[in-house]
Write an enzyme that holds these catalytic residues in place. Structure first.
Site, PDB file in Angstrom:
ATOM      1  N   ALA A  51      21.884 -15.601  74.804  1.00  0.00           N
ATOM      2  CA  ALA A  51      23.242 -15.284  75.741  1.00  0.00           C
ATOM      3  C   ALA A  51      23.736 -16.347  76.456  1.00  0.00           C
ATOM      4  O   ALA A  51      23.092 -17.441  76.791  1.00  0.00           O
ATOM      5  CB  ALA A  51      22.765 -14.047  76.845  1.00  0.00           C
ATOM      6  N   PHE A  52      24.960 -16.289  76.766  1.00  0.00           N
ATOM      7  CA  PHE A  52      25.715 -17.308  77.282  1.00  0.00           C
ATOM      8  C   PHE A  52      25.110 -17.845  78.708  1.00  0.00           C
ATOM      9  O   PHE A  52      25.398 -18.816  79.159  1.00  0.00           O
ATOM     10  CB  PHE A  52      27.464 -16.936  77.587  1.00  0.00           C
ATOM     11  CG  PHE A  52      27.581 -16.215  78.716  1.00  0.00           C
ATOM     12  CD1 PHE A  52      27.983 -16.668  79.943  1.00  0.00           C
ATOM     13  CD2 PHE A  52      27.477 -14.864  78.652  1.00  0.00           C
ATOM     14  CE1 PHE A  52      28.026 -15.819  81.122  1.00  0.00           C
ATOM     15  CE2 PHE A  52      27.911 -14.000  79.549  1.00  0.00           C
ATOM     16  CZ  PHE A  52      28.360 -14.368  80.875  1.00  0.00           C
ATOM     17  N   LYS A  53      24.413 -16.886  79.333  1.00  0.00           N
ATOM     18  CA  LYS A  53      23.881 -17.173  80.566  1.00  0.00           C
ATOM     19  C   LYS A  53      22.824 -18.320  80.510  1.00  0.00           C
ATOM     20  O   LYS A  53      22.557 -18.942  81.652  1.00  0.00           O
ATOM     21  CB  LYS A  53      23.391 -15.785  81.183  1.00  0.00           C
ATOM     22  CG  LYS A  53      24.290 -14.761  81.480  1.00  0.00           C
ATOM     23  CD  LYS A  53      23.686 -13.718  82.248  1.00  0.00           C
ATOM     24  CE  LYS A  53      24.879 -12.755  82.791  1.00  0.00           C
ATOM     25  NZ  LYS A  53      25.382 -12.105  81.673  1.00  0.00           N
ATOM     26  N   ASP A  54      22.368 -18.596  79.296  1.00  0.00           N
ATOM     27  CA  ASP A  54      21.294 -19.887  79.182  1.00  0.00           C
ATOM     28  C   ASP A  54      22.265 -21.031  79.753  1.00  0.00           C
ATOM     29  O   ASP A  54      21.527 -21.767  80.224  1.00  0.00           O
ATOM     30  CB  ASP A  54      21.217 -19.970  77.797  1.00  0.00           C
ATOM     31  CG  ASP A  54      20.051 -19.127  77.435  1.00  0.00           C
ATOM     32  OD1 ASP A  54      19.204 -18.926  78.139  1.00  0.00           O
ATOM     33  OD2 ASP A  54      19.969 -18.629  76.184  1.00  0.00           O
ATOM     34  N   ALA A 103      22.257 -20.961  83.809  1.00  0.00           N
ATOM     35  CA  ALA A 103      20.981 -20.712  84.363  1.00  0.00           C
ATOM     36  C   ALA A 103      20.052 -22.154  84.163  1.00  0.00           C
ATOM     37  O   ALA A 103      19.522 -22.572  85.025  1.00  0.00           O
ATOM     38  CB  ALA A 103      19.922 -19.667  83.605  1.00  0.00           C
TER      39      ALA A 103
END
Ligand SMILES: *Cc1c(COP(=O)(O)O)cnc(C)c1O
Length: 425
Positions: free
Chosen positions: A101-104, A107
């Site tokens: 997911a783009f949250k990688d 984060a």
């Protein structure tokens, strides 16, 4: 870089201070006091992702954080390809990182910044998740020295893939399945942050999407998307962003303030507080409802004040946004018709962004919608809707075989407190 608390302008911090602090007085969000445009965007666009991102983030952050360039090289180790999905419409695929997911992006950047600025302090990240954020945070902080991570999730209420991503790492990552619902996990985290003695004892930090470092990292891939277009298409780009907490679109708007030529479409599911607000001028959140695009099931988006602040700062009118809100039935219909016509597999979040983009794209414009999650992350819905049998990338296939190691706790603060003290102490 100077950041101000949007609720109390007298609170002004440097970038590294804001990253450690997370949120300001009166729960105010930190935001850059001003954004200077970049000088020569055309030559920036010619650079590879890592080098370009180093220049952009150095420009934004200024001379703090000597190791910024190394952090970026170490964090951005996967691609963000632009893939043609339809006539004049492309997907920016942000799901090729370790947790799909783009949250990688955000984060991994945040984990390394915190690692670099913590000094001798020990830190404990305590985060509640309904799925994606916890997976990205767990993966990003795995193995970071001096930082322990406790991820709370509602037992039996996240997908088995999400649970594996959180609970099979071990080491400094501690997975806690709470016998309750997500809101109870969230409440436990809030209680912990109000417990100042505990907060100081373990060096508590939250790693949620209000942390400014996550947003700044995400600015990079908007430039990356435009860089992958043929030069003649670069002047008239429209981004459609599937919005939940509105962090992702805030990053896009920061890219625009830096000089990236683009306009933005706000794409929502049935949780349509912002589309209704833009239509009527009335801010009236309804009760949050569960949809297929569950990462967007948010009716009080916590980054919205940043969008408004940036618009004020830049003199942009809220009426310049196109926007839309899509039902689950329309989402399924869109997924099917796109797949049938072009073969492109979009999971529900991307499908919403695609359709609302298509509805608002004008002659001569090039549309880019953000693919925020890998279709395999929503395998059961995608397979049911499209009749496919999509597979996981190999690296994750292996993870799924491992056994989850999580501790089960009741939704009770004292129990959590002693667990954390015992575990990180
Ligand atoms: C988190 C998430 C979103 C929403 O992003 P915001 O920055 O909260 O607006 C959209 N799609 C997916 C798959 C997500 O995980």
């Amino acid at each position: 870089m100077k950041l101000v608390n949007l609720k109390d302008h007298s609170e002004q911090l440097s970038f590294t201070e804001a990253v450690v602090k997370g949120i300001g007085r009166e729960q105010g969000l930190f935001f850059p006091e001003k954004i200077e445009p970049l000088a020569d965007i055309d030559s920036l666009l010619d650079l590879p992702l890592v080098e370009r991102s180093q220049k952009i983030l150095r420009h934004l952050i200024g001379d703090e954080l000597d190791c910024l360039e190394d952090i970026i090289a170490d964090a951005f180790t996967f691609k963000a390809p632009v893939v043609k999905a339809d006539e004049n419409i492309y997907a920016l695929e942000l799901f090729h990182g370790p947790t799909l997911a783009f949250k990688d992006f955000g984060a991994r950047f945040m984990a390394r910044v915190l690692g670099a600025v913590r000094g001798d302090r020990k830190l404990t990240i305590l985060t509640a998740t309904s799925g994606d954020t916890g997976a990205a945070v767990a993966d990003a902080f795995y193995g970071q020295k001096g930082i322990e991570v406790v991820v709370l999730y509602p037992k039996g209420k996240i997908s088995s893939l999400q649970e594996k991503l959180i609970a099979t790492l071990g080491g400094n990552i501690h997975a806690v399945s709470v016998e309750g619902i997500f809101d109870e996990c969230q409440d436990l985290v809030k209680t912990a942050f109000d417990d100042l003695e505990f907060k100081n004892a373990v060096g508590l930090n939250s790693a949620n999407s209000i942390n400014i470092s996550r947003l700044l990292a995400q600015v990079s891939y908007y430039f990356e998307a435009v860089a992958q277009l043929a030069p003649e298409k670069r002047g008239k780009v429209v981004f459609s962003v599937p919005c939940g907490n509105f962090g992702n679109i805030t990053a896009g708007l920061i890219a625009k303030a830096l000089g990236l030529k683009a306009r933005f479409v706000i794409s929502c599911n049935a949780n349509d507080t912002v589309p209704r607000y833009l239509k009527t001028g009335v801010w009236e959140p309804h009760k949050t409802i569960a949809t297929l695009s569950n990462a967007m099931d948010i009716s009080r988006p916590n980054n919205w004040p940043r969008v408004e602040a940036l618009c004020r700062m830049q003199g942009w009118s809220l009426s310049s946004f196109d926007f839309g809100a899509m039902s689950d039935a329309m989402t399924e219909e869109t997924m099917r018709s796109l797949y049938k016509r072009t073969g492109y597999v979009a999971e529900p979040h991307a499908a919403i962004a695609y359709q609302i983009l298509k509805d608002n794209l004008k002659e001569g414009e090039t549309g880019i919608f953000l693919g925020t999650a890998h279709p395999a992350k929503f395998k059961s819905d995608v397979d049911r809707i499209l009749g496919t049998d999509i597979s996981l990338p190999d690296a994750l296939e292996k993870r799924v075989q491992l056994t989850s190691q999580s501790v089960t706790l009741k939704p009770d603060y004292e129990g959590l407190r002693s667990f954390v003290l015992k575990t990180v102490g």
